[in-house]
Motif scaffolding. Structure first.
Motif, PDB file in Angstrom:
ATOM      1  N   TYR A   1     -59.033 -65.372 -50.251  1.00 51.33           N
ATOM      2  CA  TYR A   1     -59.141 -65.109 -48.813  1.00 51.33           C
ATOM      3  C   TYR A   1     -58.352 -63.842 -48.508  1.00 51.33           C
ATOM      4  O   TYR A   1     -57.603 -63.347 -49.352  1.00 51.33           O
ATOM      5  CB  TYR A   1     -58.578 -66.288 -48.009  1.00 51.33           C
ATOM      6  N   ARG A   2     -58.519 -63.319 -47.302  1.00 47.21           N
ATOM      7  CA  ARG A   2     -57.857 -62.061 -46.945  1.00 47.21           C
ATOM      8  C   ARG A   2     -56.339 -62.145 -47.063  1.00 47.21           C
ATOM      9  O   ARG A   2     -55.669 -61.155 -47.300  1.00 47.21           O
ATOM     10  CB  ARG A   2     -58.252 -61.602 -45.539  1.00 47.21           C
ATOM     11  N   ASP A   3     -55.757 -63.344 -46.931  1.00 45.47           N
ATOM     12  CA  ASP A   3     -54.307 -63.498 -47.081  1.00 45.47           C
ATOM     13  C   ASP A   3     -53.889 -63.612 -48.548  1.00 45.47           C
ATOM     14  O   ASP A   3     -52.735 -63.883 -48.856  1.00 45.47           O
ATOM     15  CB  ASP A   3     -53.799 -64.701 -46.283  1.00 45.47           C
TER      16      ASP A   3
ATOM     17  N   CYS B   1     -62.381 -56.307 -51.664  1.00 44.76           N
ATOM     18  CA  CYS B   1     -61.410 -56.344 -52.761  1.00 44.76           C
ATOM     19  C   CYS B   1     -60.026 -55.890 -52.330  1.00 44.76           C
ATOM     20  O   CYS B   1     -59.868 -55.183 -51.334  1.00 44.76           O
ATOM     21  CB  CYS B   1     -61.896 -55.527 -53.952  1.00 44.76           C
ATOM     22  N   PHE B   2     -59.061 -56.312 -53.125  1.00 39.61           N
ATOM     23  CA  PHE B   2     -57.686 -55.848 -53.016  1.00 39.61           C
ATOM     24  C   PHE B   2     -57.449 -54.921 -54.197  1.00 39.61           C
ATOM     25  O   PHE B   2     -57.709 -55.294 -55.341  1.00 39.61           O
ATOM     26  CB  PHE B   2     -56.691 -57.015 -53.132  1.00 39.61           C
ATOM     27  N   PHE B   3     -56.976 -53.698 -53.935  1.00 43.26           N
ATOM     28  CA  PHE B   3     -56.617 -52.763 -54.998  1.00 43.26           C
ATOM     29  C   PHE B   3     -55.110 -52.781 -55.171  1.00 43.26           C
ATOM     30  O   PHE B   3     -54.368 -52.631 -54.197  1.00 43.26           O
ATOM     31  CB  PHE B   3     -57.003 -51.324 -54.622  1.00 43.26           C
TER      32      PHE B   3
ATOM     33  N   ASN C   1     -68.979 -62.974 -47.022  1.00 40.34           N
ATOM     34  CA  ASN C   1     -68.005 -62.518 -46.029  1.00 40.34           C
ATOM     35  C   ASN C   1     -66.783 -63.418 -46.055  1.00 40.34           C
ATOM     36  O   ASN C   1     -66.896 -64.630 -46.208  1.00 40.34           O
ATOM     37  CB  ASN C   1     -68.620 -62.510 -44.628  1.00 40.34           C
ATOM     38  N   GLY C   2     -65.621 -62.796 -45.933  1.00 46.26           N
ATOM     39  CA  GLY C   2     -64.367 -63.524 -45.912  1.00 46.26           C
ATOM     40  C   GLY C   2     -63.749 -63.738 -47.276  1.00 46.26           C
ATOM     41  O   GLY C   2     -62.646 -64.264 -47.373  1.00 46.26           O
ATOM     42  N   LEU C   3     -64.463 -63.340 -48.344  1.00 53.70           N
ATOM     43  CA  LEU C   3     -63.919 -63.475 -49.692  1.00 53.70           C
ATOM     44  C   LEU C   3     -63.676 -62.099 -50.306  1.00 53.70           C
ATOM     45  O   LEU C   3     -64.370 -61.131 -49.994  1.00 53.70           O
ATOM     46  CB  LEU C   3     -64.851 -64.288 -50.583  1.00 53.70           C
ATOM     47  N   TYR C   4     -62.705 -62.060 -51.203  1.00 53.48           N
ATOM     48  CA  TYR C   4     -62.283 -60.816 -51.856  1.00 53.48           C
ATOM     49  C   TYR C   4     -62.065 -61.084 -53.338  1.00 53.48           C
ATOM     50  O   TYR C   4     -61.925 -62.224 -53.761  1.00 53.48           O
ATOM     51  CB  TYR C   4     -60.959 -60.325 -51.250  1.00 53.48           C
ATOM     52  N   HIS C   5     -61.997 -59.991 -54.120  1.00 58.23           N
ATOM     53  CA  HIS C   5     -61.585 -60.109 -55.512  1.00 58.23           C
ATOM     54  C   HIS C   5     -60.508 -59.065 -55.778  1.00 58.23           C
ATOM     55  O   HIS C   5     -60.261 -58.174 -54.961  1.00 58.23           O
ATOM     56  CB  HIS C   5     -62.769 -59.998 -56.475  1.00 58.23           C
TER      57      HIS C   5
END
Length: 169
Positions: free
Chosen positions: A8-10, A106-108, A26-30
């Motif tokens: 999740y974004r957090d 995604c989170f970098f 939507n709402g998911l990240y890697h």
């Protein structure tokens, strides 16, 4: 098939597997990590992306990196990616910036790694890298200001570049 953990974004685990190439809900990240490789003598490693790569094929980049595989944290990811793309083994990573890319889901996490390896020992990864070169600080600075650098990479590494006096705002 490459499987990723979803977040999740957090940055808490979402418990759903993501598959490379499939649309991310939507709402998911890697998690994505990359690393600038600096030799103890002050030179920087530039890796040339394989020409078959869909994005920026043939470009040199000042980093090795990629997506975290299922079960990997950011340190396991960057250690694996550095080894796969360069043959360098290291545990010496300093995180210098984290960037959330909402559009790319995604989170970098960006790191710098100072190494003391034989500069001729770089191993290329078929389909990922096709060449490499070591450049000194002035050549690196020119590269960063040129149109030959991948624009998103320049933007993401601005913190490091400014801290090291390599990029003038």
């Amino acid at each position: 098939m490459e499987i990723w953990d979803s977040y999740y974004r957090d940055e808490t685990l979402a418990g759903k597997d993501l598959i490379r190439g499939e649309e991310i809900p939507n709402g998911l990240y890697h998690l994505v990590c990359d690393v600038i490789v600096k030799h103890k003598d002050g030179d920087y490693l530039l890796m040339q992306r394989d020409k078959s790569k869909e994005c920026y094929g043939g470009y040199f980049e000042a980093t090795a990196g990629g997506s975290a595989l299922k079960g990997e944290d950011k340190y396991a990811c960057i250690k694996r990616e550095l080894f796969e793309e360069t043959g360098i083994v290291s545990d010496n990573f300093r995180e210098f910036v984290k960037f959330t890319f909402d559009k790319g889901h995604c989170f970098f996490y960006s790191f710098v790694c100072e190494v003391d390896c034989d500069k001729n020992s770089i191993v290329l990864q078929k389909g990922e890298t096709m060449s490499y070169k070591w450049v000194n600080k002035e050549e690196f600075k020119k590269f960063l200001k040129s149109d030959k650098v991948i624009p998103t990479q320049r933007n993401r590494f601005m913190v490091y570049y400014c801290d090291e006096g390599l990029y003038d705002l």
